[in-house]
Design an enzyme around this catalytic site. Sequence first.
Site, PDB file in Angstrom:
ATOM      1  N   ASP A  30     -77.586-101.516  -6.776  1.00 29.45           N
ATOM      2  CA  ASP A  30     -77.345-100.180  -7.327  1.00 29.45           C
ATOM      3  C   ASP A  30     -75.876 -99.821  -7.150  1.00 29.45           C
ATOM      4  O   ASP A  30     -75.273-100.090  -6.111  1.00 29.45           O
ATOM      5  CB  ASP A  30     -78.229 -99.147  -6.621  1.00 29.45           C
ATOM      6  CG  ASP A  30     -78.315 -97.846  -7.392  1.00 29.45           C
ATOM      7  OD1 ASP A  30     -79.396 -97.529  -7.920  1.00 29.45           O
ATOM      8  OD2 ASP A  30     -77.292 -97.123  -7.475  1.00 29.45           O
ATOM      9  N   ILE A  31     -75.302 -99.210  -8.183  1.00 32.35           N
ATOM     10  CA  ILE A  31     -73.877 -98.872  -8.170  1.00 32.35           C
ATOM     11  C   ILE A  31     -73.576 -97.736  -7.195  1.00 32.35           C
ATOM     12  O   ILE A  31     -72.442 -97.573  -6.751  1.00 32.35           O
ATOM     13  CB  ILE A  31     -73.433 -98.515  -9.610  1.00 32.35           C
ATOM     14  CG1 ILE A  31     -71.963 -98.798  -9.825  1.00 32.35           C
ATOM     15  CG2 ILE A  31     -73.804 -97.096  -9.979  1.00 32.35           C
ATOM     16  CD1 ILE A  31     -71.543 -98.752 -11.280  1.00 32.35           C
ATOM     17  N   ASN A  87     -89.181 -93.969 -10.309  1.00 34.62           N
ATOM     18  CA  ASN A  87     -89.109 -92.582 -10.747  1.00 34.62           C
ATOM     19  C   ASN A  87     -89.550 -92.507 -12.199  1.00 34.62           C
ATOM     20  O   ASN A  87     -89.121 -93.320 -13.016  1.00 34.62           O
ATOM     21  CB  ASN A  87     -87.672 -92.058 -10.610  1.00 34.62           C
ATOM     22  CG  ASN A  87     -87.194 -92.086  -9.166  1.00 34.62           C
ATOM     23  OD1 ASN A  87     -87.981 -91.882  -8.246  1.00 34.62           O
ATOM     24  ND2 ASN A  87     -85.920 -92.354  -8.964  1.00 34.62           N
ATOM     25  N   HIS A 100     -87.319 -99.044 -14.195  1.00 36.70           N
ATOM     26  CA  HIS A 100     -86.696 -99.785 -13.099  1.00 36.70           C
ATOM     27  C   HIS A 100     -87.366 -99.455 -11.784  1.00 36.70           C
ATOM     28  O   HIS A 100     -87.880 -98.363 -11.585  1.00 36.70           O
ATOM     29  CB  HIS A 100     -85.190 -99.493 -13.019  1.00 36.70           C
ATOM     30  CG  HIS A 100     -84.852 -98.045 -12.966  1.00 36.70           C
ATOM     31  ND1 HIS A 100     -84.838 -97.241 -14.077  1.00 36.70           N
ATOM     32  CD2 HIS A 100     -84.534 -97.238 -11.923  1.00 36.70           C
ATOM     33  CE1 HIS A 100     -84.502 -96.008 -13.735  1.00 36.70           C
ATOM     34  NE2 HIS A 100     -84.324 -95.979 -12.431  1.00 36.70           N
ATOM     35  N   HIS A 102     -86.646 -99.261  -7.704  1.00 40.36           N
ATOM     36  CA  HIS A 102     -85.636 -99.216  -6.639  1.00 40.36           C
ATOM     37  C   HIS A 102     -86.210 -99.951  -5.427  1.00 40.36           C
ATOM     38  O   HIS A 102     -87.361 -99.715  -5.053  1.00 40.36           O
ATOM     39  CB  HIS A 102     -85.359 -97.778  -6.200  1.00 40.36           C
ATOM     40  CG  HIS A 102     -84.760 -96.891  -7.236  1.00 40.36           C
ATOM     41  ND1 HIS A 102     -83.422 -96.593  -7.279  1.00 40.36           N
ATOM     42  CD2 HIS A 102     -85.321 -96.216  -8.283  1.00 40.36           C
ATOM     43  CE1 HIS A 102     -83.179 -95.760  -8.285  1.00 40.36           C
ATOM     44  NE2 HIS A 102     -84.315 -95.516  -8.913  1.00 40.36           N
TER      45      HIS A 102
HETATM   46  P1  AMP Z   1     -83.174 -93.198 -11.600  1.00 40.66           P
HETATM   47  O1  AMP Z   1     -82.787 -91.857 -11.045  1.00 40.66           O
HETATM   48  O2  AMP Z   1     -84.483 -93.706 -11.004  1.00 40.66           O
HETATM   49  O3  AMP Z   1     -83.155 -93.234 -13.114  1.00 40.66           O
HETATM   50  O4  AMP Z   1     -82.097 -94.210 -11.044  1.00 40.66           O
HETATM   51  C1  AMP Z   1     -81.070 -94.765 -11.785  1.00 40.66           C
HETATM   52  C2  AMP Z   1     -80.254 -95.594 -10.813  1.00 40.66           C
HETATM   53  O5  AMP Z   1     -79.409 -96.457 -11.544  1.00 40.66           O
HETATM   54  C3  AMP Z   1     -79.362 -94.771  -9.894  1.00 40.66           C
HETATM   55  O6  AMP Z   1     -79.673 -95.076  -8.535  1.00 40.66           O
HETATM   56  C4  AMP Z   1     -77.932 -95.208 -10.258  1.00 40.66           C
HETATM   57  O7  AMP Z   1     -77.065 -95.263  -9.157  1.00 40.66           O
HETATM   58  C5  AMP Z   1     -78.185 -96.584 -10.847  1.00 40.66           C
HETATM   59  N1  AMP Z   1     -77.186 -97.036 -11.803  1.00 40.66           N
HETATM   60  C6  AMP Z   1     -76.663 -96.362 -12.851  1.00 40.66           C
HETATM   61  N2  AMP Z   1     -75.772 -97.107 -13.534  1.00 40.66           N
HETATM   62  C7  AMP Z   1     -75.728 -98.306 -12.902  1.00 40.66           C
HETATM   63  C8  AMP Z   1     -74.995 -99.516 -13.092  1.00 40.66           C
HETATM   64  N3  AMP Z   1     -74.120 -99.647 -14.103  1.00 40.66           N
HETATM   65  N4  AMP Z   1     -75.187-100.544 -12.237  1.00 40.66           N
HETATM   66  C9  AMP Z   1     -76.054-100.407 -11.214  1.00 40.66           C
HETATM   67  N5  AMP Z   1     -76.796 -99.307 -10.973  1.00 40.66           N
HETATM   68  C10 AMP Z   1     -76.631 -98.263 -11.790  1.00 40.66           C
END
Ligand code: AMP
Length: 114
Positions: A30-31, A87, A100, A102
Amino acid sequence: MEDCIFCKIVKGEIPCSKVYETEKVLAFDDINPMAPTHVIIIPKEHIATLMDVKDGGTNIVDHLVSAVQEVAKIKGIDEKGFRMTINCNEEGGQIIFHLHVHVLGGKKLRDELA
Ligand code: AMP
Ligand code: ZN
């Protein structure tokens, strides 16, 4: 899907820190990590939310769960423990509408994405 960030990662148009990959799924760091280990696992196929998972054919959830186990082993958190979270939709905290999982670990978790 055209404007989907995670589809762009699958296509290699946006870089990622890859952790694990199969024909069906991709896992990357995760970024914006919320724990020492925070990995995102996605189906390569665009599925918007958990509610859009269709049963029948190859069940993507099986692939995601297998990937969670592999990622936990790769990151060395399989024994100590970790959390997997999906989520779903706005009130579930979903920001990116490409399904996705986590995977969080590496410390005693409290309210991170709980
Ligand atoms: P959600 O709130 O469950 O939709 O989580 C989306 C997740 O994606 C968040 O934890 C972000 O930090 C992560 N995210 C967004 N863009 C990227 C990216 N380019 N690379 C890795 N993780 C990302
Ligand atoms: Zn997508």
